[in-house]
Enzyme design. Structure first.
Site, mmCIF file in Angstrom:
data_model
loop_
_atom_site.group_PDB
_atom_site.id
_atom_site.type_symbol
_atom_site.label_atom_id
_atom_site.label_comp_id
_atom_site.label_asym_id
_atom_site.label_seq_id
_atom_site.Cartn_x
_atom_site.Cartn_y
_atom_site.Cartn_z
ATOM 1 N N ASP A 112 -94.625 -53.450 -7.529
ATOM 2 C CA ASP A 112 -94.516 -52.256 -6.690
ATOM 3 C C ASP A 112 -95.576 -52.343 -5.590
ATOM 4 O O ASP A 112 -96.667 -52.863 -5.815
ATOM 5 C CB ASP A 112 -94.730 -51.000 -7.547
ATOM 6 C CG ASP A 112 -94.378 -49.711 -6.806
ATOM 7 O OD1 ASP A 112 -93.601 -49.777 -5.831
ATOM 8 O OD2 ASP A 112 -94.872 -48.645 -7.207
ATOM 9 N N HIS B 225 -100.085 -45.736 -10.908
ATOM 10 C CA HIS B 225 -99.052 -45.633 -11.947
ATOM 11 C C HIS B 225 -99.644 -45.026 -13.211
ATOM 12 O O HIS B 225 -100.758 -45.366 -13.598
ATOM 13 C CB HIS B 225 -98.506 -47.025 -12.294
ATOM 14 C CG HIS B 225 -97.688 -47.612 -11.196
ATOM 15 N ND1 HIS B 225 -97.415 -48.949 -11.111
ATOM 16 C CD2 HIS B 225 -97.076 -47.048 -10.127
ATOM 17 C CE1 HIS B 225 -96.665 -49.180 -10.037
ATOM 18 N NE2 HIS B 225 -96.457 -48.039 -9.427
ATOM 19 N N SER C 209 -102.070 -50.018 -10.161
ATOM 20 C CA SER C 209 -101.351 -49.891 -11.433
ATOM 21 C C SER C 209 -102.306 -50.255 -12.561
ATOM 22 O O SER C 209 -103.421 -49.723 -12.615
ATOM 23 C CB SER C 209 -100.112 -50.777 -11.393
ATOM 24 O OG SER C 209 -99.290 -50.523 -12.496
#
Lengths: 193, 284
Positions: A135, A42, A15
């Site tokens: 996540d 992401h 991310s």
């Protein structure tokens, strides 16, 4: 210790800070890398495929954004497209989905890791890199439960330590490594089939 | 063990995968909804999601509940139907339709457009607005269908949450909108209610692309982000159905990541916009 694993696929989740980390990791993989690499990074739903093109230019491997129902081939790097979840099918193809966000993310690392764990079982390596959310923790847990090899970037080495920390806490991964050590691990021919 | 051809490529190495196959067979036999050729990874995730919600430990246990109680089946339908949508989703797509498709559709005295798998209808109203601005709405019959009865009912109302209206307004402008977006709806604290005139020519109906036949013969089909949930075989079957439902020279619009590549139907279309996935049906 890694010799007992016979890895057939690698999944990577990243991310915040992931762009820089992947820019270092992907070019470092040898042209003969024997596994497919599936990546969720992401990004904004509106992003174009600039990142994929850049990685493809830098890496000796073919790096591409996933096409729907594409057959997974060894030695290729597949990037989840913006605003779609990426799923691995048991017939060795890739699916996309627009179902609701998971952990506020689409694509979600959990979705990729859980479906990949289901298909590759003990032959999967899951890697969580830098990121500012949680996540991937559940996804990496699924990888471990199915017998796969779990790797997390060391929080001190990560640009954003929250995602590695969440994964470490949830999973107790096999290895917590710096990015350089992760590259070294991937380059060992013994690990990947 | 020799498996039937349709099952050859499936993985039955775990009990869970066997249970999932049985559940989908059972649902088809009992309720006529056929999820057997949906993308398996997707279905498995959604089924597990429902297992957690219903507090059951195995797919077999869930199957028992679904077979004996229609309410549980209806929950499964809702779980498997993906209704993530927005108004003027991918504005560049709408822009391309405006520039490349509508000028040709304008040459017809009367038009039919089918939104197949329209979910809660955001894209249907987006289309209606665009058609109105291009002077086409009055002579267009729009069919909006989905297999999920709940979302079709919702779509028919034309009422959406106000939460996303800012984003929709931006999308509308990027899509080449010619008026002020707020002219098309009334808003209160929570909801936006779209102008009734927009839906005057829209028929909302239940239709299942997997089990139902040709719906109508139309000038354009919009079927975006529907095929991604199907396996290759089913995609081919549905593409055949869509082809049959289009007039020669009619347009097919798919989702940004969907394509006719690899399908048997590819050669039957001319590409209008490769990036926005707009195709035109050729002569037979």
């Amino acid at each position: 210790m890694t010799e007992k694993w016979k890895i057939k696929a690698v999944v990577v989740g990243a991310s915040a800070g992931g762009l820089v980390a992947l820019k270092k990791l992907l070019p470092a993989l040898p042209a003969t890398f024997p596994c497919p690499v599936l990546i969720v990074q992401h990004m904004s739903p509106q992003s174009d495929n600039y990142m994929t093109r850049m990685f493809n230019n830098l890496s000796p491997l073919l790096v591409k954004e996933v096409d729907e129902k594409e057959v997974i081939l060894p030695g290729r790097v597949y990037i989840a497209p913006p605003d779609y979840h990426l799923l691995v099918e048991s017939d060795g193809t890739l699916s996309l989905s627009m179902e609701e966000k998971v952990n506020y993310s689409r694509p979600s690392i959990d979705v990729l890791f859980e479906t990949a764990a289901d298909v590759y079982g003990a032959h999967l390596m899951g890697i969580i890199l830098t990121g500012a959310n949680a996540d991937g923790a559940n996804g990496l847990f699924a990888v471990k439960r199915k017998g796969g090899l779990t790797v997390v970037q060391h929080p001190d080495d990560a640009e954003s330590p929250a995602m590695p920390r969440a994964a470490i806490e949830r999973v107790k991964p096999h290895k917590v490594l710096t990015l350089d050590e992760i590259i070294e691990l991937l380059s060992q021919s013994k690990v990947c089939l | 063990m020799k498996l039937p051809v349709a099952m050859e490529h499936r993985d039955f190495s775990t009990i869970e995968n066997i249970e999932l196959e049985l559940l989908l067979q059972a649902v088809f036999l009992q309720y006529g909804y056929d999820f057997r050729n949906y993308s398996r990874a997707h279905v498995k995730r959604r089924v597990k999601h429902q297992m957690v919600q219903e507090g059951v430990k195995s797919i077999s246990e869930l199957q028992d509940k679904i077979l004996h109680d229609r309410n549980n089946f209806e929950r499964l339908v809702r779980t498997l139907s993906i209704n993530v949508t927005e108004m003027f989703r991918n504005p560049e797509f709408y822009r391309s339709v405006r520039e490349n498709v509508l000028p040709i559709l304008k040459t017809y005295p009367y038009l039919k457009i089918w939104h197949a798998g329209c979910a809660s209808g955001e894209e249907v109203y987006s289309f209606a607005i665009m058609l109105k601005e291009e002077g086409l709405l009055e002579r267009t019959q729009i069919y909006a269908t989905d297999f999920n009865p709940d979302v079709i009912q919702q779509a028919g109302k034309g009422i959406f949450s106000i939460r996303n209206i800012k984003e929709y307004t931006t999308n509308y402008q990027k899509a080449g909108g010619k008026e002020s977006f707020s002219d098309y709806y009334h808003a209160n604290d929570e909801l936006v209610i779209f102008d009734k005139n927009l839906k005057k020519n829209i028929v909302f109906a239940e239709h299942n692309l997997v089990t139902d036949g040709v719906f109508a013969e139309v000038n354009m089909i919009v079927c975006r982000n529907v095929l991604i949930y199907f396996n290759r075989n089913l995609q081919n079957e549905v593409l055949k159905l869509l082809h049959k439902s289009l007039i020669t020279g009619g347009f097919l619009a798919l989702g940004t990541k969907e394509s006719l590549m690899f399908s048997d139907e590819e050669k039957k279309y001319k590409t209008v916009d490769a990036k926005q996935k707009i195709f035109k049906k050729k002569h037979d």
